[in-house]
Design an enzyme around this catalytic site. Structure first.
Site, PDB file in Angstrom:
ATOM      1  NE  ARG A  46      -4.090  -1.918  -0.059  1.00 58.62           N
ATOM      2  CZ  ARG A  46      -3.908  -2.787  -0.917  1.00 58.62           C
ATOM      3  NH1 ARG A  46      -2.940  -3.265  -1.618  1.00 58.62           N
ATOM      4  NH2 ARG A  46      -4.840  -3.721  -0.736  1.00 58.62           N
ATOM      5  NE  ARG A  73      -5.904  25.109  -3.683  1.00 57.54           N
ATOM      6  CZ  ARG A  73      -5.114  25.209  -2.616  1.00 57.54           C
ATOM      7  NH1 ARG A  73      -3.724  24.866  -2.654  1.00 57.54           N
ATOM      8  NH2 ARG A  73      -5.666  25.685  -1.589  1.00 57.54           N
ATOM      9  CB  ALA A  85      -8.289  25.045   3.957  1.00 55.89           C
ATOM     10  CG  LEU A  87      -0.312  21.970   4.911  1.00 55.95           C
ATOM     11  CD1 LEU A  87       0.975  21.896   4.697  1.00 55.95           C
ATOM     12  CD2 LEU A  87      -1.367  20.675   4.564  1.00 55.95           C
ATOM     13  CD  GLU A 102      -4.170  28.604   7.149  1.00 55.04           C
ATOM     14  OE1 GLU A 102      -4.212  29.142   5.953  1.00 55.04           O
ATOM     15  OE2 GLU A 102      -3.001  28.020   7.682  1.00 55.04           O
ATOM     16  CD  GLU A 106      -6.083  30.483   3.110  1.00 61.07           C
ATOM     17  OE1 GLU A 106      -7.471  30.345   3.032  1.00 61.07           O
ATOM     18  OE2 GLU A 106      -5.198  29.807   2.770  1.00 61.07           O
ATOM     19  N   PRO A 124      -9.016   8.380   2.196  1.00 62.37           N
ATOM     20  CG  PRO A 124     -11.024   7.621   3.115  1.00 62.37           C
ATOM     21  CD  PRO A 124     -10.521   8.642   2.228  1.00 62.37           C
ATOM     22  N   GLY A 125      -7.960   6.106   0.765  1.00 59.04           N
ATOM     23  CA  GLY A 125      -7.449   5.113   0.073  1.00 59.04           C
ATOM     24  C   GLY A 125      -6.088   5.604  -0.366  1.00 59.04           C
ATOM     25  CD  GLU A 129      -5.575  16.449   3.650  1.00 62.48           C
ATOM     26  OE1 GLU A 129      -5.751  17.612   3.679  1.00 62.48           O
ATOM     27  OE2 GLU A 129      -5.863  16.028   2.586  1.00 62.48           O
ATOM     28  CD  GLU A 153      -1.970  31.447   0.706  1.00 57.20           C
ATOM     29  OE1 GLU A 153      -1.438  32.598   1.289  1.00 57.20           O
ATOM     30  OE2 GLU A 153      -2.264  30.455   1.161  1.00 57.20           O
TER      31      GLU A 153
END
Length: 215
Positions: A46, A73, A85, A87, A102, A106, A124-125, A129, A153
């Site tokens: 995996r 993006r 948003a 990290l 944030e 922003e 999740p696969g 995160e 930004e």
């Protein structure tokens, strides 16, 4: 599986990992390759992104508008409408403090009322995160100078859009950012959930097992 109260809950489980290596390490994330023992005794590989986690803010003003950002993006070759948003850059970082930062950086906005709107795993696969999306109300302009935007930004557009328009945009397939879509749909569901409405949402410092933090 269902617990005694009839609610479905995700269950922490860890299958045996017989080997693990990190073939790539980036600035904020890395890629890990694990050999995992399957239920039938065989082993499978995996590959997944190791991620520090993220926070996002659905900031709702007194006119029922949501603060949104338009940002390029590169992986998807789109400019997406998103909510603020970022990290969790510091291990054990308080998610609420990160969310406040944030929103300030922003949008140069602060909020007087904070709640946990929804927690989720982004994909999740393929990555570990975890994202916590906050609902922020009681908005006002932040104190001090504006944060100096850089890179993507620097070209970011900020707007306030009626919540109902965002819900329609998500359902029409016009808006694709996962935090925006999850946030506006969760907010709409919370409002429809009974007389307590938004007051029934979890407090801003509610436990987050996916990313434990200092209170």
């Amino acid at each position: 599986m269902a617990e005694n109260d009839g609610r479905l809950r995700d269950t922490p489980v860890q299958w045996k990992v017989v080997s693990s290596e990190t073939p790539f390490t980036g600035n904020k994330t890395s890629v890990r390759t694990d050999r995992v023992v399957m239920p039938d005794g065989s082993a499978a590989t995996r590959d997944y992104q190791v991620h520090p986690g993220s926070v996002a803010v659905l900031a709702l003003d007194e006119r029922d508008r949501v603060l949104v950002l338009n940002q390029y993006r590169h992986p998807v070759r789109h400019k997406l409408w998103e909510i603020p948003a970022g990290l969790l850059d510091v291990p054990g970082e308080n998610p609420l403090a990160a969310a406040r930062r944030e929103l300030y950086e922003e949008a140069h906005v602060k909020a007087g009322d904070w709640r946990v709107l929804v927690d989720l795993y982004s994909s999740p696969g393929g990555t570990d995160e975890a994202i916590r999306i906050f609902l922020a109300r009681g908005l006002s302009e932040a104190d001090g100078e504006r944060f100096a935007a850089e890179e993507e930004e620097a070209d970011m557009e900020v707007a306030r859009v009626p919540l109902a328009d965002l819900v329609r945009g998500v359902l029409a397939g016009d808006l694709h950012n996962n935090c925006l879509a999850s946030g506006v749909l969760a907010l709409s569901a919370a409002r429809a959930g009974g007389p307590a409405g938004l007051d029934a949402l979890r407090p801003a410092e509610a436990p987050w097992p996916a990313r434990p933090f200092r209170a």
